[in-house]
Write an enzyme that holds these catalytic residues in place. Sequence first.
Site, PDB file in Angstrom:
ATOM      1  N   SER A   1      48.059  46.803  42.932  1.00  0.00           N
ATOM      2  CA  SER A   1      49.507  47.061  43.159  1.00  0.00           C
ATOM      3  C   SER A   1      50.240  46.937  41.774  1.00  0.00           C
ATOM      4  O   SER A   1      49.270  46.589  40.688  1.00  0.00           O
ATOM      5  CB  SER A   1      49.999  45.626  43.602  1.00  0.00           C
ATOM      6  OG  SER A   1      49.283  45.496  45.063  1.00  0.00           O
TER       7      SER A   1
HETATM    8  N1  SAH Z   1      46.468  42.965  45.936  1.00  0.00           N
HETATM    9  C1  SAH Z   1      45.595  44.235  45.872  1.00  0.00           C
HETATM   10  C2  SAH Z   1      46.214  45.215  46.494  1.00  0.00           C
HETATM   11  C3  SAH Z   1      45.131  46.041  47.209  1.00  0.00           C
HETATM   12  S1  SAH Z   1      45.885  47.368  48.293  1.00  0.00           S
HETATM   13  C4  SAH Z   1      45.594  44.391  44.469  1.00  0.00           C
HETATM   14  O1  SAH Z   1      46.533  44.378  43.691  1.00  0.00           O
HETATM   15  O2  SAH Z   1      44.455  45.062  43.844  1.00  0.00           O
HETATM   16  C5  SAH Z   1      45.737  46.739  49.933  1.00  0.00           C
HETATM   17  C6  SAH Z   1      44.322  46.375  50.200  1.00  0.00           C
HETATM   18  O3  SAH Z   1      44.232  45.676  51.529  1.00  0.00           O
HETATM   19  C7  SAH Z   1      43.169  47.146  50.331  1.00  0.00           C
HETATM   20  O4  SAH Z   1      42.119  47.019  49.416  1.00  0.00           O
HETATM   21  C8  SAH Z   1      43.047  47.342  51.777  1.00  0.00           C
HETATM   22  O5  SAH Z   1      41.141  47.936  51.946  1.00  0.00           O
HETATM   23  C9  SAH Z   1      43.087  45.992  52.394  1.00  0.00           C
HETATM   24  N2  SAH Z   1      43.322  45.834  53.609  1.00  0.00           N
HETATM   25  C10 SAH Z   1      43.871  46.874  54.575  1.00  0.00           C
HETATM   26  N3  SAH Z   1      43.659  46.670  55.714  1.00  0.00           N
HETATM   27  C11 SAH Z   1      43.255  45.328  55.780  1.00  0.00           C
HETATM   28  C12 SAH Z   1      43.167  44.287  56.806  1.00  0.00           C
HETATM   29  N4  SAH Z   1      43.172  44.723  58.040  1.00  0.00           N
HETATM   30  N5  SAH Z   1      42.485  42.891  56.221  1.00  0.00           N
HETATM   31  C13 SAH Z   1      42.213  42.813  55.141  1.00  0.00           C
HETATM   32  N6  SAH Z   1      42.274  43.767  54.050  1.00  0.00           N
HETATM   33  C14 SAH Z   1      43.027  45.166  54.392  1.00  0.00           C
END
Ligand code: SAH
Length: 243
Positions: free
Chosen positions: A93
Site C-alpha cells: 500500500s
Molecule cells: N497491507 C498490505 C496490502 C497488501 S494488498 C501491504 O501494504 O503490503 C492486499 C492483500 O490482501 C494482498 O496481499 C491479498 O493477497 C490479500 N487478500 C486478498 N483477499 C484476501 C482474503 N480473503 N483474506 C486475506 N487476505 C486477502
Amino acid sequence: MITRRTLLAGGAGSPLCAGAQAVDAFAADRERLVAEVERDLADIGSMTGRATLDPRVLDALRKVPRHRFMPMSVMHRAYENRALPIGHEQTISQPSVVALMTDLLDTRPGDRVLEIGTGSGYQTAVLAELVERVYTIEIVRPLGERAAVLLKALGYGNIEARIGDGHRGWPEAAPFDAIIVTAAPEQMPQPLIDQLARGGQLIAPVGSQADGQELLLMRKGDDGQTVTRNVLAVRFVPLTRER
Ligand code: SAH
C-alpha cells in the site's frame, strides 16, 4: 533519492543484516517520506476530525524499513509515496494510505488489532510499532509466509500471522479493539463486525472494482450498535474468496 548501491550498503540484500544498521542507512529517506506523507495528508482534519496526523503514527513510519518489504526489482523506489508491486498481482500500500488508515483507527498501546491482507507485512509492522498485539491474515500463502519470516527477522515479537480467508476473521482471538482490511470486500463481512470489541473501530475499503470503493470507518458503541462513516473514495485490490 536512494540508489541500488546505498540499498546494498544498507544491508538490504542480506537477511542477516536486519535491525539497526539498515534502519540508520535509510533514516534520511524515511524522514523525507514522512514529510511527503504529511504534505499529502495536509487536509487530514476533514477526514479524521483531528488537525494533524498522530505523531505516534509518523514515528512508526520513521522506524519501519519499508525497503525490506518489497522485491529487489522495486526496492530502489521504497521511499517514494507510492503503492508498488510485490508479486502475485498484489501491491504494498501507498504510505499515505497506510498513515491515514492507521491514524483513523486511533489505536492505543494496549490494543489488540486484526489485519486482513498481510501482503508485504508493511502495514502489519507499522501497527506492531503502535499496539500490544497484531493478528494478521493473508490468503496468498507465499506472501503470508514471506511476510511472517521477515517480520520475525526484523524483531517483531508481537505479531501472529496465519494463512486463510480473512472474510471469516480470527474468531479464537476475538474481540479486537481495531480491525483493518487492506483489500476490498463487496460488503463489510459480518464476522468482522461481530469480532470487533465494543468501543472498537473497523476500517475497510468497501465496494466493487466496477462501481468503485469507499473507505468506511465503522465504530461499535458501548451498547454494541455500529455507526459507519464514509471517509473517501479509494481503489484497493479485491478481497478474494478461498477457492
Ligand atoms: N497491507 C498490505 C496490502 C497488501 S494488498 C501491504 O501494504 O503490503 C492486499 C492483500 O490482501 C494482498 O496481499 C491479498 O493477497 C490479500 N487478500 C486478498 N483477499 C484476501 C482474503 N480473503 N483474506 C486475506 N487476505 C486477502
